[in-house]
Write a protein that holds these residues in place. Sequence first.
Motif, PDB file in Angstrom:
ATOM      1  N   ILE A 132      20.343  35.008  44.221  1.00  0.00           N
ATOM      2  CA  ILE A 132      21.795  35.230  44.238  1.00  0.00           C
ATOM      3  C   ILE A 132      22.480  34.335  43.204  1.00  0.00           C
ATOM      4  O   ILE A 132      23.379  34.779  42.488  1.00  0.00           O
ATOM      5  CB  ILE A 132      22.356  34.995  45.648  1.00  0.00           C
ATOM      6  CG1 ILE A 132      21.876  36.106  46.584  1.00  0.00           C
ATOM      7  CG2 ILE A 132      23.875  34.933  45.637  1.00  0.00           C
ATOM      8  CD1 ILE A 132      22.189  35.866  48.040  1.00  0.00           C
ATOM      9  N   ASN A 133      22.037  33.098  43.110  1.00  0.00           N
ATOM     10  CA  ASN A 133      22.613  32.181  42.129  1.00  0.00           C
ATOM     11  C   ASN A 133      22.372  32.667  40.697  1.00  0.00           C
ATOM     12  O   ASN A 133      23.273  32.621  39.861  1.00  0.00           O
ATOM     13  CB  ASN A 133      22.029  30.784  42.325  1.00  0.00           C
ATOM     14  CG  ASN A 133      22.679  29.760  41.453  1.00  0.00           C
ATOM     15  OD1 ASN A 133      23.783  29.954  40.957  1.00  0.00           O
ATOM     16  ND2 ASN A 133      22.001  28.651  41.251  1.00  0.00           N
ATOM     17  N   ILE A 134      21.185  33.145  40.417  1.00  0.00           N
ATOM     18  CA  ILE A 134      20.867  33.652  39.080  1.00  0.00           C
ATOM     19  C   ILE A 134      21.711  34.874  38.765  1.00  0.00           C
ATOM     20  O   ILE A 134      22.275  34.990  37.667  1.00  0.00           O
ATOM     21  CB  ILE A 134      19.357  33.973  38.974  1.00  0.00           C
ATOM     22  CG1 ILE A 134      18.551  32.675  38.979  1.00  0.00           C
ATOM     23  CG2 ILE A 134      19.056  34.787  37.728  1.00  0.00           C
ATOM     24  CD1 ILE A 134      17.064  32.873  39.118  1.00  0.00           C
ATOM     25  N   LEU A 135      21.829  35.792  39.714  1.00  0.00           N
ATOM     26  CA  LEU A 135      22.625  36.999  39.473  1.00  0.00           C
ATOM     27  C   LEU A 135      24.102  36.663  39.308  1.00  0.00           C
ATOM     28  O   LEU A 135      24.785  37.276  38.479  1.00  0.00           O
ATOM     29  CB  LEU A 135      22.417  37.996  40.615  1.00  0.00           C
ATOM     30  CG  LEU A 135      21.032  38.619  40.702  1.00  0.00           C
ATOM     31  CD1 LEU A 135      20.898  39.455  41.965  1.00  0.00           C
ATOM     32  CD2 LEU A 135      20.725  39.449  39.477  1.00  0.00           C
ATOM     33  N   ASP A 136      24.599  35.699  40.066  1.00  0.00           N
ATOM     34  CA  ASP A 136      25.999  35.291  39.922  1.00  0.00           C
ATOM     35  C   ASP A 136      26.257  34.649  38.564  1.00  0.00           C
ATOM     36  O   ASP A 136      27.278  34.911  37.930  1.00  0.00           O
ATOM     37  CB  ASP A 136      26.397  34.311  41.017  1.00  0.00           C
ATOM     38  CG  ASP A 136      26.947  35.001  42.248  1.00  0.00           C
ATOM     39  OD1 ASP A 136      27.314  36.191  42.141  1.00  0.00           O
ATOM     40  OD2 ASP A 136      27.003  34.352  43.303  1.00  0.00           O
ATOM     41  N   SER A 137      25.346  33.806  38.124  1.00  0.00           N
ATOM     42  CA  SER A 137      25.561  33.144  36.838  1.00  0.00           C
ATOM     43  C   SER A 137      25.475  34.137  35.686  1.00  0.00           C
ATOM     44  O   SER A 137      26.182  33.992  34.689  1.00  0.00           O
ATOM     45  CB  SER A 137      24.590  31.987  36.639  1.00  0.00           C
ATOM     46  OG  SER A 137      23.272  32.405  36.779  1.00  0.00           O
ATOM     47  N   LYS A 138      24.646  35.185  35.819  1.00  0.00           N
ATOM     48  CA  LYS A 138      24.611  36.223  34.788  1.00  0.00           C
ATOM     49  C   LYS A 138      25.921  36.996  34.747  1.00  0.00           C
ATOM     50  O   LYS A 138      26.433  37.311  33.667  1.00  0.00           O
ATOM     51  CB  LYS A 138      23.452  37.194  35.042  1.00  0.00           C
ATOM     52  CG  LYS A 138      22.122  36.674  34.648  1.00  0.00           C
ATOM     53  CD  LYS A 138      21.056  37.725  34.828  1.00  0.00           C
ATOM     54  CE  LYS A 138      19.698  37.166  34.435  1.00  0.00           C
ATOM     55  NZ  LYS A 138      18.632  38.165  34.605  1.00  0.00           N
ATOM     56  N   LYS A 139      26.488  37.289  35.904  1.00  0.00           N
ATOM     57  CA  LYS A 139      27.765  37.985  35.950  1.00  0.00           C
ATOM     58  C   LYS A 139      28.888  37.139  35.356  1.00  0.00           C
ATOM     59  O   LYS A 139      29.752  37.636  34.665  1.00  0.00           O
ATOM     60  CB  LYS A 139      28.118  38.378  37.393  1.00  0.00           C
ATOM     61  CG  LYS A 139      27.263  39.454  37.955  1.00  0.00           C
ATOM     62  CD  LYS A 139      27.610  40.784  37.350  1.00  0.00           C
ATOM     63  CE  LYS A 139      26.779  41.857  38.017  1.00  0.00           C
ATOM     64  NZ  LYS A 139      26.966  43.149  37.407  1.00  0.00           N
TER      65      LYS A 139
END
Length: 65
Positions: free
Chosen positions: A53-60
Motif C-alpha cells: 500500500i505504501n509503494i502504491l501510494d508513493s507512486k500515485k
Amino acid sequence: MKWYHFLVIFPLMALTVGIYYANRVEPFVMGLPFLMFWIVAWVVISALIMLLINILDSKKNKEKQ
C-alpha cells in the motif's frame, strides 16, 4: 480512498475471524502449533500488505507532482 486501501481488510479478518477456523494444535508447522503459525504468518503478511500500500501510494503521489 483507492481500491488498494481495502487490502487492509484481509489481515484484519484473518486475525479476528480466521482464528476460530485455525484454532487447533495439530499439525505442527515449522515446529509451531498451527494457531501460533497462523498468527505469525498473518503478522508477516500484514507487514507486506502495508508495504505494498505504501509503494502504491508513493507512486500515485509522484504521478500527481
